[in-house]
Scaffold this active site. Structure first.
Site, PDB file in Angstrom:
ATOM      1  CG  HIS A 350       1.417 -50.278  30.394  1.00 57.19           C
ATOM      2  ND1 HIS A 350       2.513 -49.948  29.633  1.00 57.19           N
ATOM      3  CD2 HIS A 350       1.896 -51.053  31.395  1.00 57.19           C
ATOM      4  CE1 HIS A 350       3.592 -50.493  30.153  1.00 57.19           C
ATOM      5  NE2 HIS A 350       3.246 -51.176  31.207  1.00 57.19           N
ATOM      6  NE  ARG A 457      -2.284 -46.756  40.540  1.00 60.99           N
ATOM      7  CZ  ARG A 457      -3.603 -46.605  40.672  1.00 60.99           C
ATOM      8  NH1 ARG A 457      -4.216 -45.576  40.068  1.00 60.99           N
ATOM      9  NH2 ARG A 457      -4.307 -47.439  41.392  1.00 60.99           N
ATOM     10  CG  ASN A 615      -4.205 -53.849  44.469  1.00 65.24           C
ATOM     11  OD1 ASN A 615      -5.144 -54.003  45.254  1.00 65.24           O
ATOM     12  ND2 ASN A 615      -4.264 -53.017  43.458  1.00 65.24           N
ATOM     13  CB  CYS A 663      -3.581 -46.804  48.304  1.00 69.60           C
ATOM     14  SG  CYS A 663      -1.842 -47.235  48.149  1.00 69.60           S
TER      15      CYS A 663
END
Length: 736
Positions: A350, A457, A615, A663
């Protein structure tokens, strides 16, 4: 120590008093000179002519061994010890027993105090404790600088004085040079001698109780619950905090006459000394845990804040931490914080996600970093390569300063592109969006000239909060984002949590493969109240505006249908209540799972747009965990197979007249972005800092010419096209 006379005269008086009170025939004090030689500074019992004339190297003889190991030594027959070194000028041959302890200041050995007796005397634990207490007081006298120039107090352990290079893991890109600041500061002990030992014992008991409560609270709220590395550390802290032996040692030191802080520091010194001689990695980790716990206890004793966030940072601060959470990072003054270096951390942690969003370089995987750093040390941190240098040489500092200067100039150069259109040399227009997730990201919209936010996000608000964000808080954030964007589009991704992204207030579960587990759309479809709550906030915040929402980790068309139906239920609910609704609602999906790429004919009629999450898509495509350094670099994003996958998705979406974007990290690297343009992408989203470099590349690229070149290569046998794409850019003057 506080009496009249010079420092040398006071030292002479001290050795006489120690010898008398400990019933010793000899008391001698050796001080470190130039980091490698111990000089006899004062003695009672040895030949006084040897003072300032007798020397031992660190590691030489028994005194040198005490300095080298930072450990006490007690021998009834010193001369029979293999390390005994006879100094004829001292006249010590008539003395048999010896007890010595290191004089330690600021974690560094600065001298040794020794007592000797003619008889073969067995010194007991109380006498060793008493001499250690005396050594702590002596350290303060030495620290005044009247006996030896403080510049000579170089550590015997050169780890904290010489340059040191770490090859860690780059978690957030960027380069910074500044001074070290400990995330959990050490406490300097000013008051050594206790006026009321019982009062000090009471203070210790109160501080330990406070420490235990704090650890229990962290275990209850920690974002690694119910399992994980951070939780394991806290469980170890709790075990030590309840350990009777550890507390007894501190209490014994207090009873010997020390304040509670000084007693904790003395036990810390013993721990550090043991760390220096332990080679077993597990035991070193446990001793390091004990050191950290002692630092926490010290802060509870003096009422100091847990972290340095509440202190005024130096202008160029490099934060050093064992680990930290995303909320802790947000507490710091970002105008002064230039980089973070941690012992732990992974690209998906995080704090790494938040650091990338804030544009703060972050390096993790620097084992035992706190053992090798002192506050104020110069640090160079390279988040691109993962390299960290402590106390760099002047030449290295100059090289990095030059590198930083070039980067600053490049940023200024990229700033000139802010108001220029993102158009290639042959007139191909591309939309360059930025990724965001927090309120602090919003100023980057205007600073970079981004066309909008291609990925917001939403989970970051949940991750940095200790409790579930209430509906009003979610509405407020989403409305602020839409207002900041104005007429520019914003695409909100619904919660991508679960797996390795466990929220502090959500009970998770250990999974073999968290990236492939119960996360994102899978989690919220099983817990639809969570998704409904968030979609309600988005609909209310988007009143009168265009609202764009996409769902993450969709693997099957049925999952998208189910999620869209929940959105429709919430829209109808607000409609029934007479609440204002968005002027338009656009619904899309992330394409991150390869299986969805083969369902596009069924999916495209149902969506308003597609956003490829490169990703996850490519780590699943290559079956290679991008967080595992052993395989993350094994497969190249510019491999022909990966490029063909992306080309085919883009072509299918374009043919169906469904907008498609990408993205991910790939979009923010000029060379990879160049490949995307050659594949047909006309919309990509990236971190704000990448927009300038990517736009500069695009404005120098002839997309049509490059696309034809790429098509000739993509079906070839090459393992990767990276080298050939680089050659094309170089030959055609494209800035990459």
């Amino acid at each position: 120590m506080a009496g009249p006379g010079t420092a040398q005269e006071r030292l002479d008086k001290i050795v006489r008093n120690i010898a008398a009170n400990m019933v010793a025939d000899v008391c001698s004090i050796y001080l470190l000179r130039s980091g490698s030689r111990l000089e006899l500074f004062a003695t009672e019992g040895l030949n006084p002519e040897a003072v300032h004339k007798a020397f031992l190297k660190v590691g030489e003889g028994l005194v040198g061994t005490i300095a080298e190991t930072a450990l006490p030594l007690s021998l009834p027959d010193a001369q029979s010890h293999p390390k005994f070194a006879y100094l004829p000028e001292t006249g010590e041959e008539i003395y048999h027993s010896l007890m010595g302890v290191p004089i330690i200041r600021a974690g560094r050995v600065v001298g040794v105090v020794v007592v000797q007796n003619r008889t073969m005397r067995e010194y007991d634990e109380d006498e060793i404790d008493a001499l250690q207490t005396i050594a702590m007081v002596l350290a303060e006298l030495v620290g005044q600088g009247d006996l030896v120039d403080p510049a000579e107090y170089t550590a015997v352990d050169s780890r904290r004085s010489e340059p040191y290079i770490y090859d860690g893991v780059g978690l957030a890109e960027g380069l910074a040079m500044g001074v070290a600041v400990l995330h959990e500061p050490r406490v300097a002990v000013d008051r050594l001698i206790a006026e009321d030992p019982q009062a000090e014992l009471n203070r210790l008991a109160t501080a330990i109780s406070s420490l235990r409560r704090r650890i229990d609270a962290m275990l209850a709220d920690e974002d690694m619950v119910p399992a994980g590395e951070h939780r394991d550390i806290l469980e170890t802290y709790r075990m030590f905090a309840h350990d009777r032996g550890w507390r007894d040692k501190i209490e014994e030191a207090i009873k010997s006459g020390l304040t509670a802080e000084a007693a904790v520091e003395r036990v810390q010194m013993e721990t550090r000394a043991r760390m220096g001689s332990v080679t077993d990695p597990y035991l070193r980790e446990r001793l390091s845990d004990l050191e950290d716990l002692a630092n926490r206890l010290m802060r509870h004793l003096v009422g100091k804040s847990e972290t340095a966030a509440g202190e005024v940072l130096p202008e160029e601060a490099i934060l050093i931490a064992r680990t930290m959470g995303p909320a802790e990072l947000l507490d710091y003054d970002r105008s002064r914080l230039k980089a973070v270096v941690m012992e732990e951390g992974s690209p998906t942690s995080h704090v790494a996600i938040v650091a990338r969003g804030l544009g703060i370089p972050l390096v993790g995987g620097c084992e035992r970093v706190l053992e090798r750093i002192e506050p104020g040390d110069v640090v160079v941190a390279d988040g691109d390569t993962g390299q960290v240098i402590f106390r760099p040489s002047p030449e290295v500092s100059a090289a990095f300063a030059e590198n930083l200067r070039i980067r600053v100039e490049r940023r200024a150069e990229y700033a000139q592109y802010r108001n220029m259109p993102a158009v290639s040399r042959d007139g191909i227009a591309v939309k360059l969006y930025m990724n965001a997730g927090l309120h602090v990201d919003l100023p980057h919209l205007d600073e970079t000239g981004a066309d909008g936010i291609g990925l917001f996000r939403t989970e970051l608000q949940f991750m940095v909060s200790a409790t579930m964000p209430r509906l009003a808080a979610q509405i407020e954030l989403y409305a602020q984002v839409l207002n900041a964007a104005g007429e520019r589009p914003v695409i909100f991704r619904t919660l991508d949590v679960g797996g390795d992204k466990v929220l502090p207030y959500m009970v998770g579960q250990r999974e073999e493969n968290p990236a492939l587990g119960w996360r994102a759309i899978r989690l919220v479809l099983d817990r639809p109240a969570l998704l409904r709550y968030q979609l309600r906030a988005l609909l209310i915040a988007g009143a009168g505006k265009t609202l764009s929402v996409m769902f993450p980790m969709v693997a099957d068309v049925a999952e998208f249908r189910q999620a869209r139906q929940i959105l429709e239920v919430e829209r109808r609910r607000l409609e029934r209540l007479g609440r204002p609704l968005p002027a338009a609602i656009r619904v899309g999906t992330m394409l991150e799972v390869p299986a969805l790429a083969y369902q596009l004919p069924a999916l495209l009629p149902l969506v308003d747009f597609i956003s490829i999450g490169s990703n996850d898509l490519l780590q699943f495509f290559f079956a290679a965990d991008r967080g595992n350094p052993k395989v993350s670099g094994r497969y190249d994003l510019l491999a022909p197979s990966a490029l063909k996958l992306l080309r085919d998705i883009c072509a299918t979406c374009t043919a169906a007249d469904v907008p498609v974007s990408l993205c991910g990290e790939m979009a923010g690297r000029p060379l990879e972005a160049m490949a995307l343009f050659g594949l047909g992408f006309r919309s990509i989203s990236m971190n704000a800092v990448s927009i300038g470099p990517v736009k500069a590349m695009l404005r120098g690229l002839n997309v049509g010419e490059f696309r034809a070149y790429l098509e000739r290569l993509i079906d070839g046998p090459d393992r990767t096209l990276r080298g050939k794409i680089e050659s094309f850019a170089r030959d055609h003057g494209v800035a990459i």
